[in-house]
Structures are given as C-alpha cells and as structure tokens.
Design a protein around this motif. Structure first.
Motif, mmCIF file in Angstrom:
data_model
loop_
_atom_site.group_PDB
_atom_site.id
_atom_site.type_symbol
_atom_site.label_atom_id
_atom_site.label_comp_id
_atom_site.label_asym_id
_atom_site.label_seq_id
_atom_site.Cartn_x
_atom_site.Cartn_y
_atom_site.Cartn_z
ATOM 1 N N CYS A 35 0.451 -1.489 0.058
ATOM 2 C CA CYS A 35 0.187 -0.132 0.154
ATOM 3 C C CYS A 35 1.007 0.996 0.024
ATOM 4 C CB CYS A 35 -0.626 -0.090 1.105
ATOM 5 S SG CYS A 35 -2.298 1.836 1.649
ATOM 6 N N CYS A 38 -0.673 3.517 3.737
ATOM 7 C CA CYS A 38 -0.128 2.743 4.912
ATOM 8 C C CYS A 38 1.020 1.860 5.369
ATOM 9 C CB CYS A 38 -1.576 1.991 5.770
ATOM 10 S SG CYS A 38 -1.679 0.831 4.538
ATOM 11 N N CYS A 49 -6.440 -1.118 -1.020
ATOM 12 C CA CYS A 49 -5.155 -2.163 0.179
ATOM 13 C C CYS A 49 -6.503 -2.069 0.354
ATOM 14 C CB CYS A 49 -4.566 -0.630 0.655
ATOM 15 S SG CYS A 49 -4.050 -1.602 2.339
ATOM 16 N N CYS A 52 -6.301 -0.088 3.893
ATOM 17 C CA CYS A 52 -7.282 1.410 4.631
ATOM 18 C C CYS A 52 -7.839 1.779 4.095
ATOM 19 C CB CYS A 52 -5.441 1.997 5.159
ATOM 20 S SG CYS A 52 -4.728 2.627 3.482
#
Ligand SMILES: [Zn+2]
Lengths: 131, 389
Positions: A35, A38, A49, A52
């Motif tokens: 990601c 994050c 993702c 998040c």
C-alpha cells in the motif's frame, strides 16, 4: 519416504488488476502488493488496500523465504500433492503448494524457499520447497 | 430492536430419500415444501415469503416461486453455502418482525449422489471473475484438504489428536443407529476411524461427511399463526451471522466465524452456552465440529479435543448431546449443504419428537450452528438459538 511428483498446474487467468503479479512471476520474481498509504503488504493483490482502503500503488519483490503455517497432503488424488499456507519472511501468508519434497518429512514451522513451476499454457506459478 | 420472540418455527421436514435418480431437482424442492407445510398444518396459499439458496434451480428465487406458483411479498436468496438456511431462518424472523411476511417457506434440495459429484476431493475451477480464483485454483484446494489444514494447525497449536477427532464420528454413529433413514447406521469405534483410508492428512475417510441426495424445508411464522396451529411451539430467541476469510493475507486458521456469530446469537437470546441442552453443530468434517464447539463457547479455545472425547457428545452419556439424527457424518448431507438438517433435528428435539433413544429429556433450549463455504479459505457462519414454549 514419499517423494512428491509434479502434477500439471492449470493456468491462472490474469486480469488488469493482477497482470503485474503474473508478469513478475514470468521473470522469476514474487511481487507482493504494497500500500502506498499505510505501507502494509497484502495478498492476493487488490487495487485498493484491504486495510486502509486507499490505492495500493506499490509492489514489493520479496525474498522468497518463509515458513509453513499449515499444510495437508492430498492422498486421494491421481498425483498426491501438498497444499499449504506459507508465511513469508515479510509477514504475509499465502496459499501455495509444497513441491520437490518428502511428504513424510513436512512439518509446520519448517523453513521453505520460493520455486516456480510452469503452468499449462500460462505464467509460472510460485510454489515452495524445503530450504 | 430484537427478533427475540417475534417468530416461530412451525414446520420442519427432512426428505427420507438419500438417493433420488428418478426425481428432478425442482420436484425435490416441491416435495420438501409440501412436507413442511403438512407438518405445520398449513397450505401452499398461506405462504407469503420464500427463501432459497444456490442449490435451487434458476435465478435466485424466481424459478422456484414460479414452479410452485406462489404469490409472495418477500423473497431472499442469500447464499453462504451450507449455512444459508440458518441465515434464512434469521432473515425470515426479521421480515416477520417487520411485518413484511407472515408465513415464510425455506427449501433446500440437491442430487450430488445421483450426479456422481466428487464433492470433497475434486478442485472446483470457478468463474475467473471471482477475485481469488487465479491465486487459489492452480494449487488445487478441495473441500477436504482445506478443512484438513485447519485440523493440522489445530493439532500443532493445541495438541489435538486424531483420536479426539474420531470421537466426534463415534458419537454421530451412536445416534445414527436409531435413525431408519440414516445413510450410515453402523456404530463405529475410534479404531475404525483411524483405520479408514487417509483422504487429506490428517483427515481419514470417516472424518468426512456423507454425500447424499435429498433435502429439507422449514416454515417460519408470525406468533399469532404459531399459536393457531396444533403443534408444539418452537420460538426463535436469537440469531447471529458472520463471514470470515483470509484477512488480506493475515491468515488465522485457529478459529471460525462461530466466534463472532455465536456471541451475537447468545446476546440476543439472553442465554449462555451452559444453558443449552441440545446442539446441532455443522459436521462437514470432524474438525468442523471441534472448532465450532470451542468458538461457540462450550469449552475454552484449544480444549475442544478433550471436550469431545470419551462420548461427551453422545445423548444420554455426555454433557453436550449433538446431532442426534446422526448428522452429516452419518445421516444426511443433502446437496452438500448441512445447515437445513441442523435446524430440523433441533426442532425435533424441542418438540420431543426425536427418536426416544436419543431424545434429550425436557429439552427446552437448543442451538443450531452452520458453517458454509470453506473453513480454510472463506466461510459464512450462522447461529440460531431456539426455545420450546
Ligand atoms: Zn493501506
């Protein structure tokens, strides 16, 4: 001792969201989705993702080292094979097969390393063998 | 708002067939619908809600509503595999509580035995549009080896043994000997289970459920209708549902969705695991039972092996009588989906209509739990708590 024999692997069917994963596999690399927000790795690869829910823009080429989280030898098959979850050194757990191994000496926690096996008319597929 | 006391199970029927080469799939759905309506003392025209899952032919509920010529005002075709029918009971109770229907019919049927399906041991390709298929199908996951991996991990982490798992099958066989319709009526021992062929390490053939044709149906109704019928009343107290998967690669095979659906159902029912007198526990494999028993709170996590050993699941012998019809392990697993028969046997127990040899004395509180899909990949869980009124 019960040595494994390789079975035929059906070709995975890539799509626009996953083509980079299989292109990496074709060049002998295991690329795990990372990601951009994050920084967490996830598998199987998604465009967003799953933690998040921001765009997962990166790919991390992983070491190919891991440990067996769980496995089972499918005895009732034309060519018996070992299915497994392997936890990569980088932390992600993926579904795979254990190949070129002695079925009677597999154990949970065992160190394994990445190998690729050709599929029937598709990209090579990442698998693992005792390290 | 709660569904506690807002709906009753007034009809339940299990098709007596275990092999039906001479019947169509829609016909089996119709026959179980007729059986459940007759059991309730209701007619087809009383039905104003219809529930089915992926075993029904056609698109969602459309073909079966038309085939049965129903005039419904509420439909639901939620499909979470074998647990669908427990979710249907939950959704029917919700719809009845909201006034969306008053008499809900739920049907299940299938013919995997006549069709020669290698249900547990053949990998299923699936539509390439399913996101996980390309990352799973090349590795040949089957029903058997994915549940087997859960067993392998449980043994590694908690010291569970094959002997302990075998006790689950032994208990089911003790019950099945009294069921004239059960596919397997022979009482087996722990040694028999361990001596049966290995399917997927560590699961033996006798750790696996049967493959049968057949089906079952339920009628869920408004309290006013339940009170007008001349049958023992089975009140729905609490329901819970959950879906568990691979958590984006943070795989954890040590627990099932029962750890989430169970507490939701207990909270709504206002009872605790120790209050339950009879439990129908999904038994696609012995390991399925063991993990759900832990996750529902009948024992501590990791202690399931010790809990199920030495006949603790046998009616009249142990602390938690389970699957007194013989369950999926011995009696019936129609359409490869065991949730329907789980509810039906719980209803029999609460009505006092189980076989006398396995009937739990004064059974007033029962639980039914289902797991659908694959315990090792992704699955739907549903828990249902019912009371005799
Ligand atoms: Zn993220």
């Amino acid at each position: 001792m019960t040595m494994s024999t390789r079975r035929k692997i059906p070709a995975p069917e890539a799509n626009p969201e996953t083509s980079a994963y299989w292109a990496a596999a074709a060049s002998g690399k295991l690329a795990i989705r990372e990601c951009g927000h994050c920084s967490k790795l996830h598998h199987y690869p998604r465009a967003l993702c799953p933690f998040c829910f921001k765009p997962a823009t990166g790919w991390r080429e992983v070491s190919g080292r891991g440990k067996i989280y769980a496995y089972s030898v499918m005895r009732r098959a034309e060519t018996p094979y070992a299915i497994a979850y392997v936890t990569l050194a980088e932390g992600v757990t993926l579904l795979t097969n254990l190949i070129d191994c002695d079925f009677d000496h597999l154990r949970i926690g065992q160190e394994v390393k990445l190998v690729f096996q050709d599929s029937e008319g598709g990209p090579p597929v990442p698998m693992f063998t005792p390290a | 708002m709660s569904i506690n006391g807002k709906a009753y199970i007034v009809g339940a029927y299990e098709h007596p067939t275990r092999k039906a080469p001479d019947k169509s799939l829609a016909q089996l759905h119709a026959e179980v619908a007729l059986g459940a309506l007759a059991d309730a003392g209701l007619g087809k025209d009383d039905v104003d809600g219809y529930f089915c899952a992926g075993d029904a032919p056609g698109m969602g509920p459309l073909s079966m509503v038309d085939y049965l010529n129903l005039r419904v005002r509420h439909v639901d075709s939620t499909d979470t595999g074998g647990s669908s029918y427990l979710i249907h009971v939950a959704h029917a109770a919700e719809a009845i509580a909201l006034g969306k229907c008053r008499v809900a019919l739920i049907t299940l049927a299938g013919r995997p035995r006549s069709e020669g399906m290698a249900t547990g041991t053949a990998p299923r390709a699936g539509n390439p549009g399913i996101p996980e298929i390309q990352f799973e199908y090349p590795y040949a996951p089957t029903v058997a080896n994915m549940y087997a991996m859960c067993a392998m991990r449980h043994m590694h982490q908690f010291g569970t043994t094959s002997e302990q798992l075998a006790w689950i099958k032994v208990a089911a066989s003790h019950h099945a000997q009294h069921n004239p319709h059960a596919l397997l009526r022979e009482v087996v021992t722990v040694a028999d289970v361990l001596a049966s062929p290995m399917i997927a390490d560590p699961l033996h053939r006798l750790d696996c459920c049967v493959i049968t044709d057949g089906g079952g149906a339920l009628i869920v109704a408004h309290p006013e209708i339940a009170k007008s019928l001349n049958r023992p009343r089975v009140k729905i107290l609490g329901v819970g549902e959950a879906v568990k998967g691979q958590f984006g690669g943070e795989v954890d095979l040590t627990f099932s969705g029962a750890a989430w659906s169970g507490p939701r159902a207990f909270a709504e029912a206002g009872v605790a695991p120790g209050d339950i007198q009879y439990a129908s526990i999904y038994d696609s494999f012995t390991i399925t039972v063991l993990m759900q028993i832990e996750d529902l709170g009948f024992c501590e996590k990791g202690m399931g092996g010790r809990f199920v050993a030495d006949g603790n699941l046998i009616s009249g012998v142990g602390k938690l009588p389970f699957n007194t019809d013989g369950g999926g392990l011995c009696n019936n697993h129609p359409a490869n989906r065991g949730g329907m028969t789980k509810v039906i046997e719980a209803v029999r127990q609460l009505r006092g209509e189980a076989h006398p040899a396995v009937q739990v004395k004064n059974c007033a509180l029962a639980l039914a739990h289902g797991t659908g899909g694959s315990l090792g990949l992704r699955h739907g869980s549903a828990t249902l708590i019912m009371e005799r009124e």
